[in-house]
Write a protein that holds these residues in place. Structure first.
Motif, short mmCIF file in Angstrom:
data_model
loop_
_atom_site.label_atom_id
_atom_site.label_comp_id
_atom_site.label_asym_id
_atom_site.label_seq_id
_atom_site.Cartn_x
_atom_site.Cartn_y
_atom_site.Cartn_z
N PHE A 10 0.50 -1.03 -0.13
CA PHE A 10 0.20 -0.20 -0.23
C PHE A 10 0.76 1.53 -0.28
O PHE A 10 0.74 2.23 -0.86
CB PHE A 10 -1.02 -0.34 1.09
CG PHE A 10 -1.68 0.90 1.14
CD1 PHE A 10 -2.81 1.36 0.31
CD2 PHE A 10 -1.86 2.22 2.30
CE1 PHE A 10 -3.78 1.93 0.21
CE2 PHE A 10 -3.18 3.48 2.15
CZ PHE A 10 -3.94 2.95 1.14
N ARG A 11 1.98 1.22 0.56
CA ARG A 11 2.78 2.23 0.60
C ARG A 11 3.60 2.50 -0.52
O ARG A 11 3.86 3.53 -1.01
CB ARG A 11 3.67 2.10 1.92
CG ARG A 11 3.82 2.66 3.33
CD ARG A 11 4.93 2.35 4.50
NE ARG A 11 3.93 2.64 5.18
CZ ARG A 11 4.44 4.31 6.65
NH1 ARG A 11 4.54 5.04 5.59
NH2 ARG A 11 3.84 4.32 7.72
N ARG A 12 3.84 1.69 -1.01
CA ARG A 12 4.43 1.86 -2.44
C ARG A 12 3.46 2.12 -3.65
O ARG A 12 3.71 3.24 -3.71
CB ARG A 12 4.93 0.31 -2.77
CG ARG A 12 6.35 -0.09 -2.59
CD ARG A 12 6.40 -1.12 -2.75
NE ARG A 12 6.90 -2.79 -3.07
CZ ARG A 12 5.90 -3.58 -2.59
NH1 ARG A 12 6.85 -3.18 -1.33
NH2 ARG A 12 5.22 -3.85 -2.60
N ARG A 13 1.86 1.72 -3.61
CA ARG A 13 1.18 2.60 -4.22
C ARG A 13 0.66 4.22 -4.08
O ARG A 13 0.30 4.86 -5.28
CB ARG A 13 -0.59 1.82 -4.25
CG ARG A 13 -0.48 -0.15 -4.54
CD ARG A 13 -0.93 -0.18 -4.13
NE ARG A 13 -2.70 -0.31 -4.55
CZ ARG A 13 -3.98 -0.43 -4.11
NH1 ARG A 13 -4.00 -1.23 -3.75
NH2 ARG A 13 -5.19 0.26 -4.22
N CYS B 72 -11.15 4.38 2.90
CA CYS B 72 -11.81 3.19 2.06
C CYS B 72 -13.08 2.45 2.55
O CYS B 72 -13.42 2.90 3.81
CB CYS B 72 -10.65 1.93 2.16
SG CYS B 72 -10.76 0.91 2.93
N PRO B 73 -14.47 2.36 2.07
CA PRO B 73 -15.39 1.17 2.56
C PRO B 73 -15.10 0.07 2.85
O PRO B 73 -14.35 0.30 2.81
CB PRO B 73 -15.99 1.49 1.53
CG PRO B 73 -15.72 1.53 0.31
CD PRO B 73 -14.11 2.09 0.49
N ALA B 74 -15.71 -0.03 3.85
CA ALA B 74 -15.53 -1.13 4.71
C ALA B 74 -16.83 -1.52 5.61
O ALA B 74 -17.85 -1.17 6.06
CB ALA B 74 -14.23 -1.18 5.98
N VAL B 75 -16.27 -3.13 6.14
CA VAL B 75 -17.71 -4.04 6.86
C VAL B 75 -17.77 -4.50 7.72
O VAL B 75 -15.81 -5.07 7.91
CB VAL B 75 -18.90 -4.38 5.72
CG1 VAL B 75 -19.38 -3.86 5.17
CG2 VAL B 75 -17.97 -5.55 5.25
N ILE B 76 -18.20 -4.63 8.91
CA ILE B 76 -17.54 -5.33 10.33
C ILE B 76 -18.24 -7.05 10.11
O ILE B 76 -19.42 -6.63 10.04
CB ILE B 76 -17.99 -5.31 11.73
CG1 ILE B 76 -17.53 -3.66 11.75
CG2 ILE B 76 -17.44 -5.81 12.56
CD1 ILE B 76 -18.28 -2.97 13.01
N ASP C 297 -12.93 -2.35 1.27
CA ASP C 297 -13.26 -2.71 -0.08
C ASP C 297 -12.17 -2.06 -0.67
O ASP C 297 -11.99 -0.41 -0.85
CB ASP C 297 -14.17 -2.21 0.26
CG ASP C 297 -14.51 -2.18 -1.80
OD1 ASP C 297 -13.78 -2.78 -2.52
OD2 ASP C 297 -15.93 -2.18 -1.70
N MET C 298 -10.53 -1.98 -0.77
CA MET C 298 -9.68 -1.27 -1.19
C MET C 298 -9.08 -1.57 -2.98
O MET C 298 -8.92 -2.28 -3.50
CB MET C 298 -8.17 -1.65 -0.26
CG MET C 298 -8.42 -1.69 0.88
SD MET C 298 -7.17 -1.66 1.78
CE MET C 298 -5.37 -0.33 0.66
N LYS C 299 -9.95 -0.56 -3.21
CA LYS C 299 -9.85 -0.65 -5.02
C LYS C 299 -8.35 0.26 -5.73
O LYS C 299 -7.90 0.68 -4.48
CB LYS C 299 -10.97 0.14 -5.22
CG LYS C 299 -12.50 -0.42 -5.07
CD LYS C 299 -13.71 0.56 -5.74
CE LYS C 299 -15.06 0.00 -5.57
NZ LYS C 299 -15.19 -0.25 -4.48
#
Length: 98
Positions: free
Chosen positions: A54-57, A70-74, A93-95
């Motif tokens: 993720f840091r590279r991105r 980002c969106p998330a659900v439990i 939900d990491m697009k």
């Protein structure tokens, strides 16, 4: 480690999508850590491998060090057949970056 915080989020968001913040941070265990925060509470970290990726991105998009969302659900928290409760988790939900 974050069951209490996730339980509080669950009581507020019950099976609905919500937004988490992904915060680059350095800690004694991992200088590339990405903390996950929901409603101002720390609810976990990305895995070490995912945090580095993720840091590279972020760096490729010139967003190094910035907080993103980002969106998330439990997940979890349900009663199992043996009467115990399943542990909570958070599914992100990491697009891909555009």
């Amino acid at each position: 480690h974050y069951q209490r915080a996730i339980s509080q989020l669950h009581s507020q968001h019950q099976d609905r999508e919500f937004v988490v913040q992904l915060v680059p941070e350095e800690n004694e265990h991992d200088s590339s850590a990405i903390g996950v925060y929901g409603d101002g509470m720390k609810v976990g970290h990305l895995s070490r491998e995912d945090a580095r990726s993720f840091r590279r991105r972020l760096g490729a998009k010139r967003l190094s060090g910035q907080t993103t969302t980002c969106p998330a659900v439990i997940t979890g928290g349900f009663e199992k057949n043996d009467g115990t409760r399943a542990m909570f988790g958070i599914q992100l939900d990491m697009k891909p970056f555009e």
